[in-house]
Write a protein that holds these residues in place. Structure first.
Motif, PDB file in Angstrom:
ATOM      1  N   SER A   1       0.889  -1.129  -0.012  1.00  0.00           N
ATOM      2  CA  SER A   1      -0.046  -0.083  -0.003  1.00  0.00           C
ATOM      3  C   SER A   1       0.805   1.338   0.035  1.00  0.00           C
ATOM      4  CB  SER A   1      -1.035  -0.180   1.294  1.00  0.00           C
ATOM      5  OG  SER A   1      -1.733  -1.139   1.259  1.00  0.00           O
ATOM      6  N   GLY A   2       1.980   1.324   0.803  1.00  0.00           N
ATOM      7  CA  GLY A   2       2.786   2.479   0.973  1.00  0.00           C
ATOM      8  C   GLY A   2       3.415   2.776  -0.207  1.00  0.00           C
ATOM      9  N   GLY A   3       3.924   1.757  -1.060  1.00  0.00           N
ATOM     10  CA  GLY A   3       4.697   1.832  -2.334  1.00  0.00           C
ATOM     11  C   GLY A   3       3.731   2.458  -3.424  1.00  0.00           C
ATOM     12  N   LEU A   4       2.489   1.772  -3.367  1.00  0.00           N
ATOM     13  CA  LEU A   4       1.570   2.505  -4.560  1.00  0.00           C
ATOM     14  C   LEU A   4       1.227   4.063  -4.314  1.00  0.00           C
ATOM     15  CD1 LEU A   4      -0.696  -0.762  -4.666  1.00  0.00           C
ATOM     16  CD2 LEU A   4       0.956  -0.079  -6.570  1.00  0.00           C
ATOM     17  N   VAL A   5       1.227   4.214  -3.306  1.00  0.00           N
ATOM     18  CA  VAL A   5       0.833   5.514  -2.499  1.00  0.00           C
ATOM     19  C   VAL A   5       2.093   6.656  -2.931  1.00  0.00           C
ATOM     20  CG1 VAL A   5       0.116   7.046  -0.773  1.00  0.00           C
ATOM     21  CG2 VAL A   5      -1.146   4.954  -1.028  1.00  0.00           C
ATOM     22  N   THR A   6       3.343   5.908  -2.533  1.00  0.00           N
ATOM     23  CA  THR A   6       4.283   6.922  -2.645  1.00  0.00           C
ATOM     24  C   THR A   6       5.057   7.007  -3.768  1.00  0.00           C
ATOM     25  OG1 THR A   6       4.920   6.079  -0.308  1.00  0.00           O
ATOM     26  CG2 THR A   6       6.819   7.019  -1.508  1.00  0.00           C
ATOM     27  N   TRP A   7       5.158   6.012  -4.535  1.00  0.00           N
ATOM     28  CA  TRP A   7       5.908   5.936  -5.617  1.00  0.00           C
ATOM     29  C   TRP A   7       4.886   6.119  -7.026  1.00  0.00           C
ATOM     30  CZ3 TRP A   7       8.548   2.228  -2.119  1.00  0.00           C
ATOM     31  CH2 TRP A   7       9.331   2.662  -1.247  1.00  0.00           C
ATOM     32  N   LEU A   8       3.921   5.434  -7.047  1.00  0.00           N
ATOM     33  CA  LEU A   8       2.928   5.598  -8.099  1.00  0.00           C
ATOM     34  C   LEU A   8       2.097   6.987  -8.073  1.00  0.00           C
ATOM     35  CD1 LEU A   8       2.068   2.074  -8.907  1.00  0.00           C
ATOM     36  CD2 LEU A   8       3.939   3.628 -10.230  1.00  0.00           C
ATOM     37  N   ASN A   9       2.335   7.436  -6.684  1.00  0.00           N
ATOM     38  CA  ASN A   9       1.485   8.754  -6.567  1.00  0.00           C
ATOM     39  C   ASN A   9      -0.151   8.509  -6.661  1.00  0.00           C
ATOM     40  OD1 ASN A   9       1.425  11.239  -5.361  1.00  0.00           O
ATOM     41  ND2 ASN A   9       1.038  12.156  -7.567  1.00  0.00           N
ATOM     42  N   LEU A  10      -0.637   7.195  -6.150  1.00  0.00           N
ATOM     43  CA  LEU A  10      -2.063   7.016  -6.290  1.00  0.00           C
ATOM     44  C   LEU A  10      -2.710   7.481  -4.836  1.00  0.00           C
ATOM     45  CD1 LEU A  10      -1.778   3.221  -7.641  1.00  0.00           C
ATOM     46  CD2 LEU A  10      -2.022   5.515  -8.930  1.00  0.00           C
ATOM     47  N   PRO A  11      -4.163   7.881  -5.085  1.00  0.00           N
ATOM     48  CA  PRO A  11      -4.685   8.142  -3.975  1.00  0.00           C
ATOM     49  C   PRO A  11      -4.850   7.160  -2.894  1.00  0.00           C
ATOM     50  CG  PRO A  11      -5.828   8.571  -6.021  1.00  0.00           C
ATOM     51  CD  PRO A  11      -4.853   7.837  -6.418  1.00  0.00           C
ATOM     52  N   PRO A  12      -4.849   7.491  -1.623  1.00  0.00           N
ATOM     53  CA  PRO A  12      -4.544   6.417  -0.545  1.00  0.00           C
ATOM     54  C   PRO A  12      -5.913   5.877  -0.244  1.00  0.00           C
ATOM     55  CG  PRO A  12      -3.422   8.345   0.311  1.00  0.00           C
ATOM     56  CD  PRO A  12      -3.981   8.832  -0.951  1.00  0.00           C
ATOM     57  N   PHE A  13      -7.140   6.563  -0.618  1.00  0.00           N
ATOM     58  CA  PHE A  13      -8.279   6.013  -0.667  1.00  0.00           C
ATOM     59  C   PHE A  13      -8.505   4.472  -1.573  1.00  0.00           C
ATOM     60  CE2 PHE A  13     -12.766   5.612  -1.865  1.00  0.00           C
ATOM     61  CZ  PHE A  13     -13.577   5.492  -0.476  1.00  0.00           C
ATOM     62  N   ILE A  14      -8.092   4.962  -3.081  1.00  0.00           N
ATOM     63  CA  ILE A  14      -8.444   4.068  -3.934  1.00  0.00           C
ATOM     64  C   ILE A  14      -7.368   2.877  -3.750  1.00  0.00           C
ATOM     65  CG2 ILE A  14      -8.051   3.750  -6.327  1.00  0.00           C
ATOM     66  CD1 ILE A  14     -10.341   5.535  -5.540  1.00  0.00           C
ATOM     67  N   VAL A  15      -6.112   3.086  -3.362  1.00  0.00           N
ATOM     68  CA  VAL A  15      -4.998   2.069  -3.111  1.00  0.00           C
ATOM     69  C   VAL A  15      -5.590   0.930  -1.921  1.00  0.00           C
ATOM     70  CG1 VAL A  15      -2.972   1.392  -2.395  1.00  0.00           C
ATOM     71  CG2 VAL A  15      -3.169   3.286  -4.144  1.00  0.00           C
ATOM     72  N   THR A  16      -6.238   1.626  -1.013  1.00  0.00           N
ATOM     73  CA  THR A  16      -6.573   0.817   0.213  1.00  0.00           C
ATOM     74  C   THR A  16      -7.851  -0.016   0.029  1.00  0.00           C
ATOM     75  OG1 THR A  16      -7.080   2.523   1.330  1.00  0.00           O
ATOM     76  CG2 THR A  16      -4.849   2.049   1.895  1.00  0.00           C
ATOM     77  N   LEU A  17      -8.643   0.810  -0.721  1.00  0.00           N
ATOM     78  CA  LEU A  17     -10.008   0.214  -1.025  1.00  0.00           C
ATOM     79  C   LEU A  17      -9.731  -1.166  -2.061  1.00  0.00           C
ATOM     80  CD1 LEU A  17     -12.966   0.451  -1.256  1.00  0.00           C
ATOM     81  CD2 LEU A  17     -12.930   1.786  -3.189  1.00  0.00           C
ATOM     82  N   GLY A  18      -8.774  -0.858  -2.706  1.00  0.00           N
ATOM     83  CA  GLY A  18      -8.315  -2.067  -3.491  1.00  0.00           C
ATOM     84  C   GLY A  18      -7.847  -3.053  -2.608  1.00  0.00           C
ATOM     85  N   MET A  19      -6.904  -2.568  -1.889  1.00  0.00           N
ATOM     86  CA  MET A  19      -6.257  -3.840  -1.046  1.00  0.00           C
ATOM     87  C   MET A  19      -7.348  -4.425  -0.064  1.00  0.00           C
ATOM     88  SD  MET A  19      -2.867  -4.083  -1.267  1.00  0.00           S
ATOM     89  CE  MET A  19      -2.654  -4.586   0.276  1.00  0.00           C
ATOM     90  N   LEU A  20      -8.268  -3.723   0.259  1.00  0.00           N
ATOM     91  CA  LEU A  20      -9.372  -4.101   1.055  1.00  0.00           C
ATOM     92  C   LEU A  20     -10.009  -5.306   0.598  1.00  0.00           C
ATOM     93  CD1 LEU A  20     -11.460  -4.110   3.422  1.00  0.00           C
ATOM     94  CD2 LEU A  20     -12.807  -2.746   2.144  1.00  0.00           C
ATOM     95  N   THR A  21     -10.391  -5.214  -0.860  1.00  0.00           N
ATOM     96  CA  THR A  21     -10.892  -6.220  -1.709  1.00  0.00           C
ATOM     97  C   THR A  21     -10.149  -7.467  -1.931  1.00  0.00           C
ATOM     98  OG1 THR A  21     -12.362  -4.722  -2.819  1.00  0.00           O
ATOM     99  CG2 THR A  21     -12.083  -6.921  -3.663  1.00  0.00           C
TER     100      THR A  21
END
Length: 347
Positions: free
Chosen positions: A137-157
């Protein structure tokens, strides 16, 4: 070109630096909002004490040693999830997958031990998996600059699906002493039950409080939440700081999984379905701003206790659980509204 903001300079405070201007209307106007900005846990602590007093007066069973100990135990897992959530929210992010990661951790602990793995090894493997999920999650948010809400929503699923596939739809009772040790303990003053999980939580929150208020890393976390660009211009490694927060949060979720097995010795893939929302509720009610840069881990403890006290007190008062959810939702909205009002008045 505007002058960049600087990170908090007061190491004794767990919040962002207070504003220097007061609202119009006199030198004393806005003192309450500034006091709350200085001490994010102050308002929630007052609300907690008020709730305890109300339920102590209106019910005959709430203010007993056994019930108060039970309330703390019920708040324990949510508070620990809230600790990891607080670190992420302070940076301006959010984690919708924290409870799912925790549940997967419980499944790993239980199934590995049932399969013959040594308990210590099973715990270590579960901690590694939870940390890795935090890293993803941290890598996707940090280095791909993706929104934390979207990243962690996908991780939740994804994590929910992995947990159910791994468990094969079954729950697994936990009988191993090592996995259930955090549910055991002793009695303080001969009456108040204190579990090892409570002691561990106190240590974790104390370490987090120290890290946020007494170290450069903590100042960087608050500065990142206040203004990432200003933090970068002052020499803070924004990416490294954000990534470290998600990694640490993943480890904290593993501790929450261990605590959960101590509380209820059964690894169930369908457990804690609202754990992510409960942790966000504790964080928000505890005074941490969803916009980042302002809040306190101590406030999160108080927020988790408020939710537990509210549910316990209303249950003993004979109030339907649906109305309890309504009351909790109103508290969350009120907390966010108060945060917005305090921030506007402090400008």
């Amino acid at each position: 070109m505007s002058t960049p903001k600087t990170p908090p300079t007061d190491p004794s405070s767990d919040s962002s630096p207070p504003a220097t201007r007061r609202a119009p209307g006199g030198a004393g106007n806005g003192w309450a909002s500034e006091a709350v900005l200085h001490n994010p846990a102050l308002g929630p602590l007052g609300a907690l004490l008020l709730a305890v007093i109300v339920f102590a007066v209106t019910t005959s069973t709430f203010f007993t040693v056994d019930n108060l100990s039970l309330v703390v135990q019920q708040a324990l897992v949510v508070a620990t999830l809230g600790l990891g959530q607080t670190l992420i929210v302070l940076t301006g992010g959010i984690d919708l997958a924290n409870a799912a990661i925790m549940v997967l951790g419980t499944m790993l602990f239980a199934r590995l031990v049932i399969g013959g793995t040594a308990p210590g090894v099973a715990l270590m493997m579960g901690f590694v998996v939870c940390a890795v999920l935090g890293v993803v999650s941290g890598g996707l948010v940090t280095w791909l600059n993706l929104p934390p809400f979207i990243v962690t929503l996908g991780m939740l699923t994804v994590v929910l699906a992995i947990g159910r596939l791994y468990s094969e739809g079954n729950s697994y009772p936990v009988t191993d002493d090592v996995l259930g040790v955090l549910g055991k303990g002793g009695y303080l003053f001969g009456q108040l039950k204190v579990t090892h999980g409570m002691t561990l939580a106190v240590v974790m929150f104390a370490v987090a409080w120290y890290a946020l208020t007494k170290t450069a890393w903590g100042k960087h976390v608050y500065a990142l939440g206040n203004d990432p660009e200003a933090a970068r211009l002052t020499g803070i490694h924004v990416g490294r700081t954000r990534f470290s927060v998600y990694l640490i949060a993943g480890v904290i979720y593993a501790f929450a999984a261990w605590q959960a097995l101590g509380r209820i010795p059964n690894a169930d893939p369908n457990a804690f379905q609202t754990g992510n929302l409960d942790s966000i509720t504790a964080v928000v009610i505890g005074g941490t701003s969803l916009f980042g840069g302002h809040g306190s881990v101590l406030g999160t403890v108080v927020g988790a206790l408020i939710v537990a006290v509210l549910r316990s007190g209303l249950t003993q008062a004979g109030i339907d659980s649906l109305y309890q959810d309504v009351a909790t939702g109103v508290l969350v909205i009120a907390a966010v509204a108060f945060d917005q009002l305090a921030r506007r008045r402090s400008r």
